[in-house]
Write a protein that holds these residues in place. Structure first.
Motif, PDB file in Angstrom:
ATOM      1  N   VAL A   1       1.139  -1.145   0.107  1.00 37.22           N
ATOM      2  CA  VAL A   1       0.312   0.204   0.178  1.00 37.22           C
ATOM      3  C   VAL A   1       0.957   1.205   0.206  1.00 37.22           C
ATOM      4  CG1 VAL A   1      -0.481  -0.035   2.280  1.00 37.22           C
ATOM      5  CG2 VAL A   1      -2.064   1.439   1.215  1.00 37.22           C
ATOM      6  N   PRO A   2       0.796   1.803  -0.905  1.00 32.94           N
ATOM      7  CA  PRO A   2       1.860   3.131  -0.789  1.00 32.94           C
ATOM      8  C   PRO A   2       1.143   4.382   0.082  1.00 32.94           C
ATOM      9  CG  PRO A   2       0.306   3.064  -2.777  1.00 32.94           C
ATOM     10  CD  PRO A   2       0.130   1.873  -1.823  1.00 32.94           C
ATOM     11  N   LEU A   3       2.059   5.132   1.088  1.00 37.64           N
ATOM     12  CA  LEU A   3       2.366   5.936   1.898  1.00 37.64           C
ATOM     13  C   LEU A   3       2.895   6.902   2.104  1.00 37.64           C
ATOM     14  CD1 LEU A   3       3.136   2.585   4.610  1.00 37.64           C
ATOM     15  CD2 LEU A   3       0.950   3.777   3.861  1.00 37.64           C
ATOM     16  N   GLN A   4       2.243   8.465   2.340  1.00 41.35           N
ATOM     17  CA  GLN A   4       3.041   9.339   2.570  1.00 41.35           C
ATOM     18  C   GLN A   4       3.063   9.345   3.954  1.00 41.35           C
ATOM     19  OE1 GLN A   4       3.979  10.820  -0.790  1.00 41.35           O
ATOM     20  NE2 GLN A   4       4.784  12.965  -0.211  1.00 41.35           N
ATOM     21  N   ALA A   5       4.149  10.401   4.339  1.00 44.41           N
ATOM     22  CA  ALA A   5       4.283  10.727   5.646  1.00 44.41           C
ATOM     23  C   ALA A   5       4.683  12.251   5.582  1.00 44.41           C
ATOM     24  CB  ALA A   5       5.616  10.094   6.183  1.00 44.41           C
ATOM     25  N   SER A   6       4.455  12.643   7.016  1.00 47.04           N
ATOM     26  CA  SER A   6       4.028  14.249   6.536  1.00 47.04           C
ATOM     27  C   SER A   6       3.834  14.455   7.942  1.00 47.04           C
ATOM     28  CB  SER A   6       3.250  15.449   6.219  1.00 47.04           C
ATOM     29  OG  SER A   6       1.788  15.055   6.201  1.00 47.04           O
ATOM     30  N   GLY A   7       5.002  15.910   8.145  1.00 45.70           N
ATOM     31  CA  GLY A   7       4.748  16.639   9.711  1.00 45.70           C
ATOM     32  C   GLY A   7       5.554  16.733  10.862  1.00 45.70           C
ATOM     33  N   ALA A  32      -2.117  -3.532   9.460  1.00 43.54           N
ATOM     34  CA  ALA A  32      -1.743  -2.944  10.908  1.00 43.54           C
ATOM     35  C   ALA A  32      -0.718  -2.397  10.452  1.00 43.54           C
ATOM     36  CB  ALA A  32      -0.884  -4.360  11.857  1.00 43.54           C
ATOM     37  N   LEU A  33      -0.168  -1.165  10.985  1.00 39.92           N
ATOM     38  CA  LEU A  33       1.227  -0.234  10.722  1.00 39.92           C
ATOM     39  C   LEU A  33       1.359   0.488  12.192  1.00 39.92           C
ATOM     40  CD1 LEU A  33      -2.515   2.524   9.868  1.00 39.92           C
ATOM     41  CD2 LEU A  33      -0.993   1.164   8.544  1.00 39.92           C
ATOM     42  N   GLY A  34       3.109   0.674  11.339  1.00 39.07           N
ATOM     43  CA  GLY A  34       3.807   1.207  12.609  1.00 39.07           C
ATOM     44  C   GLY A  34       4.565   2.087  11.854  1.00 39.07           C
ATOM     45  N   TRP A  35       5.425   3.015  13.089  1.00 41.73           N
ATOM     46  CA  TRP A  35       6.173   4.242  12.647  1.00 41.73           C
ATOM     47  C   TRP A  35       7.446   3.602  13.268  1.00 41.73           C
ATOM     48  CZ3 TRP A  35       5.294   8.848  10.461  1.00 41.73           C
ATOM     49  CH2 TRP A  35       4.323   8.760  10.045  1.00 41.73           C
ATOM     50  N   PHE A  36       8.616   3.651  12.345  1.00 36.78           N
ATOM     51  CA  PHE A  36      10.092   3.234  12.486  1.00 36.78           C
ATOM     52  C   PHE A  36      10.348   4.883  12.327  1.00 36.78           C
ATOM     53  CE2 PHE A  36      10.405  -0.822  12.296  1.00 36.78           C
ATOM     54  CZ  PHE A  36       8.999  -1.303  12.133  1.00 36.78           C
ATOM     55  N   TYR A  93      12.248  10.069  10.016  1.00 39.49           N
ATOM     56  CA  TYR A  93      10.659   8.940  10.666  1.00 39.49           C
ATOM     57  C   TYR A  93      10.452   8.126   9.442  1.00 39.49           C
ATOM     58  CZ  TYR A  93      11.009  10.371  15.953  1.00 39.49           C
ATOM     59  OH  TYR A  93      11.576  10.538  16.813  1.00 39.49           O
ATOM     60  N   TYR A  94       9.978   7.452  10.215  1.00 39.87           N
ATOM     61  CA  TYR A  94       8.645   6.220   8.697  1.00 39.87           C
ATOM     62  C   TYR A  94       7.630   5.104   9.235  1.00 39.87           C
ATOM     63  CZ  TYR A  94      13.873   6.699   6.522  1.00 39.87           C
ATOM     64  OH  TYR A  94      14.909   6.929   5.952  1.00 39.87           O
ATOM     65  N   ARG A 109       8.823  -5.896  13.918  1.00 37.88           N
ATOM     66  CA  ARG A 109       9.399  -5.408  12.959  1.00 37.88           C
ATOM     67  C   ARG A 109       9.495  -5.504  11.978  1.00 37.88           C
ATOM     68  NH1 ARG A 109      14.757  -4.585  13.232  1.00 37.88           N
ATOM     69  NH2 ARG A 109      15.132  -2.214  12.506  1.00 37.88           N
ATOM     70  N   THR A 110      10.257  -7.306  11.724  1.00 34.63           N
ATOM     71  CA  THR A 110       9.891  -7.500  10.460  1.00 34.63           C
ATOM     72  C   THR A 110       9.142  -7.957   8.726  1.00 34.63           C
ATOM     73  OG1 THR A 110      10.369  -9.768  11.076  1.00 34.63           O
ATOM     74  CG2 THR A 110      12.213  -8.545  11.420  1.00 34.63           C
ATOM     75  N   ASP A 111       8.119  -7.570   9.894  1.00 33.39           N
ATOM     76  CA  ASP A 111       6.339  -7.501   9.123  1.00 33.39           C
ATOM     77  C   ASP A 111       6.331  -7.033   8.305  1.00 33.39           C
ATOM     78  OD1 ASP A 111       5.448  -9.942  12.254  1.00 33.39           O
ATOM     79  OD2 ASP A 111       6.329 -11.177  10.125  1.00 33.39           O
ATOM     80  N   PHE A 112       6.849  -5.745   8.697  1.00 35.76           N
ATOM     81  CA  PHE A 112       6.127  -4.432   7.263  1.00 35.76           C
ATOM     82  C   PHE A 112       7.088  -4.545   6.533  1.00 35.76           C
ATOM     83  CE2 PHE A 112       4.517  -2.015  11.247  1.00 35.76           C
ATOM     84  CZ  PHE A 112       4.026  -2.806  12.151  1.00 35.76           C
ATOM     85  N   GLY A 113       6.579  -4.478   5.435  1.00 35.33           N
ATOM     86  CA  GLY A 113       6.975  -4.791   3.967  1.00 35.33           C
ATOM     87  C   GLY A 113       6.070  -3.304   3.205  1.00 35.33           C
ATOM     88  N   SER A 114       5.428  -2.482   3.354  1.00 35.09           N
ATOM     89  CA  SER A 114       5.458  -1.567   3.065  1.00 35.09           C
ATOM     90  C   SER A 114       6.340  -0.066   3.187  1.00 35.09           C
ATOM     91  CB  SER A 114       3.602  -1.295   2.272  1.00 35.09           C
ATOM     92  OG  SER A 114       3.360  -1.827   1.851  1.00 35.09           O
ATOM     93  N   TRP A 115       6.456   0.905   3.202  1.00 35.84           N
ATOM     94  CA  TRP A 115       7.044   1.421   3.257  1.00 35.84           C
ATOM     95  C   TRP A 115       6.585   3.049   2.807  1.00 35.84           C
ATOM     96  CZ3 TRP A 115      10.358   1.178   8.270  1.00 35.84           C
ATOM     97  CH2 TRP A 115      10.196  -0.052   8.034  1.00 35.84           C
ATOM     98  N   GLY A 116       6.655   3.898   3.620  1.00 35.51           N
ATOM     99  CA  GLY A 116       6.632   5.482   3.410  1.00 35.51           C
ATOM    100  C   GLY A 116       8.102   5.831   2.980  1.00 35.51           C
TER     101      GLY A 116
END
Length: 125
Positions: A1-7, A32-36, A93-94, A109-116
């Motif tokens: 899923v395409p992601l776009q971070a801001s702020g 599920a969603l996360g911040w790195f 921050y991602y 943490r290793t389950d996250f496959g889509s990144w902004g």
């Protein structure tokens, strides 16, 4: 899923910022969603995660009580409210997404496959 971070931005110690991450597509609730975050010279760190239901969350120890993750499935957006910021919170921050079957689980943490793309947070002392 395409992601776009801001702020992201520049803030003095003790200040606050709210990061947002908007997703496109119709399957946002399946993730599920996360911040790195990644500081210069350091490994990427899993800061916070939230389950598909929103009822389960994870925070790394250093941000507990200061950061709050939330999601708005109607807006396809995940947020990270950051309060009482410290200079050691300075990093890129991602946001990330993990497609999971169970609605109440925060994946590892290793389950996250889509990144902004990242957004820079700089906290001055």
């Amino acid at each position: 899923v395409p992601l776009q971070a801001s702020g992201g931005g520049f803030v003095q110690a003790g200040g606050s910022l709210r990061l947002s991450c908007a997703a496109s597509g119709r399957t946002f609730s399946s993730y599920a969603l996360g911040w790195f975050r990644q500081a210069p010279g350091k490994e990427r760190e899993f800061v916070s995660g939230i389950s598909r239901s929103g009822g389960s969350t994870y925070y790394t120890t250093s941000v507990k009580g200061r950061f709050t993750i939330s999601r708005d499935d109607a807006e396809n957006t995940v947020y990270l409210q950051m309060n009482s910021l410290k200079p050691e919170d300075t990093a890129v921050y991602y946001c990330a997404a993990a497609r999971v079957s169970f609605r109440t689980v925060v994946p590892g943490r290793t389950d996250f496959g889509s990144w902004g793309q990242g957004t820079q947070v700089t906290v001055s002392s």
